[in-house]
Every structure is written in C-alpha cells, then in structure tokens.
Design a protein around this motif. Structure first.
Motif, PDB file in Angstrom:
ATOM      1  N   LYS A  57     101.314  23.292  -4.427  1.00 58.04           N
ATOM      2  CA  LYS A  57     102.221  23.472  -3.351  1.00 58.04           C
ATOM      3  C   LYS A  57     101.693  21.957  -2.230  1.00 58.04           C
ATOM      4  CE  LYS A  57     104.967  26.836  -3.041  1.00 58.04           C
ATOM      5  NZ  LYS A  57     106.440  26.730  -2.833  1.00 58.04           N
ATOM      6  N   GLY A  58     100.493  21.524  -2.387  1.00 58.77           N
ATOM      7  CA  GLY A  58     100.384  20.097  -1.858  1.00 58.77           C
ATOM      8  C   GLY A  58      99.494  20.138  -0.726  1.00 58.77           C
ATOM      9  N   CYS A  59      99.308  21.342  -0.367  1.00 62.07           N
ATOM     10  CA  CYS A  59      98.281  21.404   0.906  1.00 62.07           C
ATOM     11  C   CYS A  59      97.006  20.653   0.691  1.00 62.07           C
ATOM     12  CB  CYS A  59      97.851  22.837   1.161  1.00 62.07           C
ATOM     13  SG  CYS A  59      99.072  24.032   1.181  1.00 62.07           S
ATOM     14  N   VAL A  60      96.494  20.439  -0.487  1.00 60.36           N
ATOM     15  CA  VAL A  60      95.338  19.556  -0.690  1.00 60.36           C
ATOM     16  C   VAL A  60      95.484  17.967  -0.550  1.00 60.36           C
ATOM     17  CG1 VAL A  60      95.892  19.190  -3.080  1.00 60.36           C
ATOM     18  CG2 VAL A  60      93.617  19.259  -2.297  1.00 60.36           C
ATOM     19  N   VAL A  61      96.737  17.765  -0.262  1.00 59.71           N
ATOM     20  CA  VAL A  61      97.117  16.266   0.076  1.00 59.71           C
ATOM     21  C   VAL A  61      96.726  15.933   1.399  1.00 59.71           C
ATOM     22  CG1 VAL A  61      98.933  14.461   0.543  1.00 59.71           C
ATOM     23  CG2 VAL A  61      99.038  16.186  -1.745  1.00 59.71           C
ATOM     24  N   CYS A  62      96.452  16.520   2.355  1.00 58.36           N
ATOM     25  CA  CYS A  62      96.161  16.537   3.615  1.00 58.36           C
ATOM     26  C   CYS A  62      95.003  16.940   4.116  1.00 58.36           C
ATOM     27  CB  CYS A  62      97.320  16.806   4.674  1.00 58.36           C
ATOM     28  SG  CYS A  62      98.850  15.778   4.510  1.00 58.36           S
ATOM     29  N   HIS A  63      94.693  18.455   3.396  1.00 57.59           N
ATOM     30  CA  HIS A  63      93.415  19.278   4.070  1.00 57.59           C
ATOM     31  C   HIS A  63      92.618  19.188   2.656  1.00 57.59           C
ATOM     32  CE1 HIS A  63      95.368  21.219   7.234  1.00 57.59           C
ATOM     33  NE2 HIS A  63      96.436  21.512   6.645  1.00 57.59           N
ATOM     34  N   SER A  64      91.289  19.453   2.985  1.00 59.12           N
ATOM     35  CA  SER A  64      90.231  19.508   1.997  1.00 59.12           C
ATOM     36  C   SER A  64      89.631  20.950   2.150  1.00 59.12           C
ATOM     37  CB  SER A  64      89.185  18.467   2.311  1.00 59.12           C
ATOM     38  OG  SER A  64      88.429  18.492   3.413  1.00 59.12           O
ATOM     39  N   GLY A  97     101.154  23.705  15.154  1.00 58.85           N
ATOM     40  CA  GLY A  97     100.963  22.190  14.552  1.00 58.85           C
ATOM     41  C   GLY A  97     102.082  21.901  13.641  1.00 58.85           C
ATOM     42  N   ALA A  98     103.252  22.894  13.488  1.00 53.22           N
ATOM     43  CA  ALA A  98     104.231  22.284  12.796  1.00 53.22           C
ATOM     44  C   ALA A  98     104.860  21.028  12.769  1.00 53.22           C
ATOM     45  CB  ALA A  98     105.423  23.542  12.716  1.00 53.22           C
ATOM     46  N   PRO A  99     105.245  20.592  13.851  1.00 53.25           N
ATOM     47  CA  PRO A  99     105.865  18.895  14.221  1.00 53.25           C
ATOM     48  C   PRO A  99     105.036  18.247  13.520  1.00 53.25           C
ATOM     49  CG  PRO A  99     105.974  20.378  16.290  1.00 53.25           C
ATOM     50  CD  PRO A  99     105.285  21.026  15.168  1.00 53.25           C
ATOM     51  N   ALA A 100     103.738  18.043  13.442  1.00 57.12           N
ATOM     52  CA  ALA A 100     102.713  17.113  13.071  1.00 57.12           C
ATOM     53  C   ALA A 100     102.742  17.568  11.327  1.00 57.12           C
ATOM     54  CB  ALA A 100     101.446  17.234  13.544  1.00 57.12           C
ATOM     55  N   THR A 103     105.749  16.258   9.601  1.00 57.85           N
ATOM     56  CA  THR A 103     105.821  14.725   9.615  1.00 57.85           C
ATOM     57  C   THR A 103     104.960  14.315   8.467  1.00 57.85           C
ATOM     58  OG1 THR A 103     106.328  14.707  12.023  1.00 57.85           O
ATOM     59  CG2 THR A 103     105.380  12.741  11.083  1.00 57.85           C
ATOM     60  N   LEU A 104     103.782  14.860   8.509  1.00 55.49           N
ATOM     61  CA  LEU A 104     102.821  14.508   7.485  1.00 55.49           C
ATOM     62  C   LEU A 104     103.516  14.797   6.097  1.00 55.49           C
ATOM     63  CD1 LEU A 104      99.322  15.048   8.745  1.00 55.49           C
ATOM     64  CD2 LEU A 104     100.392  12.858   8.131  1.00 55.49           C
ATOM     65  N   GLN A 105     103.949  16.076   5.695  1.00 57.27           N
ATOM     66  CA  GLN A 105     104.562  16.490   4.736  1.00 57.27           C
ATOM     67  C   GLN A 105     105.692  15.502   4.238  1.00 57.27           C
ATOM     68  OE1 GLN A 105     105.517  20.543   5.080  1.00 57.27           O
ATOM     69  NE2 GLN A 105     103.439  21.142   5.741  1.00 57.27           N
ATOM     70  N   GLU A 106     106.489  15.272   5.027  1.00 56.99           N
ATOM     71  CA  GLU A 106     107.532  14.248   4.715  1.00 56.99           C
ATOM     72  C   GLU A 106     107.044  12.793   4.458  1.00 56.99           C
ATOM     73  OE1 GLU A 106     110.020  14.462   8.313  1.00 56.99           O
ATOM     74  OE2 GLU A 106     110.971  16.378   7.438  1.00 56.99           O
ATOM     75  N   GLY A 110     107.192  13.448   0.448  1.00 56.43           N
ATOM     76  CA  GLY A 110     108.371  13.236   0.415  1.00 56.43           C
ATOM     77  C   GLY A 110     109.268  14.422   1.003  1.00 56.43           C
ATOM     78  N   GLY A 111     108.844  15.466   1.450  1.00 59.70           N
ATOM     79  CA  GLY A 111     109.555  16.665   1.963  1.00 59.70           C
ATOM     80  C   GLY A 111     108.788  17.647   2.505  1.00 59.70           C
ATOM     81  N   GLN A 112     109.184  18.820   3.269  1.00 60.94           N
ATOM     82  CA  GLN A 112     108.499  19.809   3.706  1.00 60.94           C
ATOM     83  C   GLN A 112     108.051  20.883   2.470  1.00 60.94           C
ATOM     84  OE1 GLN A 112     110.687  21.607   6.984  1.00 60.94           O
ATOM     85  NE2 GLN A 112     109.111  23.135   7.305  1.00 60.94           N
ATOM     86  N   ILE A 113     106.937  21.354   2.890  1.00 62.70           N
ATOM     87  CA  ILE A 113     106.318  22.465   1.995  1.00 62.70           C
ATOM     88  C   ILE A 113     107.029  23.532   2.259  1.00 62.70           C
ATOM     89  CG2 ILE A 113     104.566  23.760   1.211  1.00 62.70           C
ATOM     90  CD1 ILE A 113     102.598  21.507   1.598  1.00 62.70           C
ATOM     91  N   GLU A 114     107.606  24.184   1.368  1.00 62.32           N
ATOM     92  CA  GLU A 114     108.160  25.657   1.564  1.00 62.32           C
ATOM     93  C   GLU A 114     107.366  26.613   1.104  1.00 62.32           C
ATOM     94  OE1 GLU A 114     112.306  26.240   1.629  1.00 62.32           O
ATOM     95  OE2 GLU A 114     112.701  24.046   1.943  1.00 62.32           O
TER      96      GLU A 114
END
Length: 166
Positions: A57-64, A97-100, A103-106, A110-114
């Motif tokens: 889902k891409g969580c790993v792009v920002c979190h480790s 933390g949703a707004p931040a 923004t990071l997901q976009e 390139g878009g919000q994780i669903e």
C-alpha cells in the motif's frame, strides 16, 4: 441515550481490543472476529497480511520498520509501541495526523492511500507484532513502491536544477 449506548459499546471495544492485539510470536493472526454488540464486531487482525499491506500500500515509503523504509514519518517498530494499545486509539492518532499524511501521500505516492477497515486492522496488527516484523525486509517491497522511495526529494532537486538552467 444513544450517545450513552455508543459510549458503552466503545468501552466494550476498548476492553476487548488490547487482549486481541497482544498476540505472540507463534501466531501472526490475532483472534477471529468477536461480537461486541448488535452489529459491531472486532475484525480478525492478521499481522502477516499487515506486513504485506504495509509494503504494497506504500506505508513503507514514509514509515520504517526494522530500519527499512522512509524517514518522513515516525518509525513503527513494535518494540517502541505501547505493550497494549486499543486499535481505535491507533486509528484516532492516524485521524489527527491525516492532513499531514494525505499531503505526504500525494507528494510521495501521487495520491491518497485507500484502506478498508480490514486492511487497517491488519496493518495495526503488524506494527504491534515484533515477531512478524522480524520477517520484514526490503525484499518485501514491490519494485514500483521501491522506486517511489528512491525518488523521494527528487522533485525538489529537479526544481532547483530547473531554476539553475534559466
């Protein structure tokens, strides 16, 4: 009266959730759904599925986890989590933390994780399950997600280069 009933149901969910999250290293899937009240139940929380979803889902792009992943957001190592956590509290923290996060997901994806409720339950199980996290490595990250990780900050670099060219 309805607010009070909701509070009682939420209290029941909170009372059930920590024991359902506890798990052990031999059992990545947490207890099956348990009925809380008419129409409400705790979903099965499967840490192994959560490990896969965390990567795909891409969580790993920002979190480790285990030092594998991005650094734009907090690390989600199980050994840094509270011993027992209400999954609704985890979701509430995400909500705050949703707004931040959006923004990071976009920017990064390139878009919000669903996520479905089940997918979120599985990811919550994974980030609280030290045994399952031991199986997480860069090999679990799909190539298309890995490429997003390697391009972090590249847009800023290109923007600076574009200004230098003019």
């Amino acid at each position: 009266m309805k607010v009070r009933n909701f509070a009682v149901l939420l209290y029941a969910a909170v009372a059930v959730a920590p024991s359902a999250l506890a798990g052990n290293d031999n059992k990545p899937a947490l207890e099956p759904s348990s009925m809380l009240a008419n129409g409400l139940m705790m979903p099965e929380m499967n840490a192994a599925r959560g490990r896969e979803l965390f990567a795909t889902k891409g969580c790993v792009v920002c979190h480790s986890v285990n030092g594998v992943g991005g650094t734009d957001a907090p690390a989600l190592d199980a050994d840094t989590m509270k011993e027992k956590m209400n999954p609704f509290e985890f979701a509430a923290r995400m909500w705050r933390g949703a707004p931040a996060m959006i923004t990071l997901q976009e920017e990064e994806l390139g878009g919000q994780i669903e996520l479905t409720g089940q997918e979120l339950a599985d990811i919550i199980a994974f980030v609280h399950h030290a045994g399952e996290q031991k199986h997480f490595s860069q090999d679990a990250i799909p190539k298309h997600v890995m490429s997003m990780m390697h391009h972090q900050g590249e847009a800023d670099h290109h923007a600076e280069g574009a200004d230098d060219d003019h």
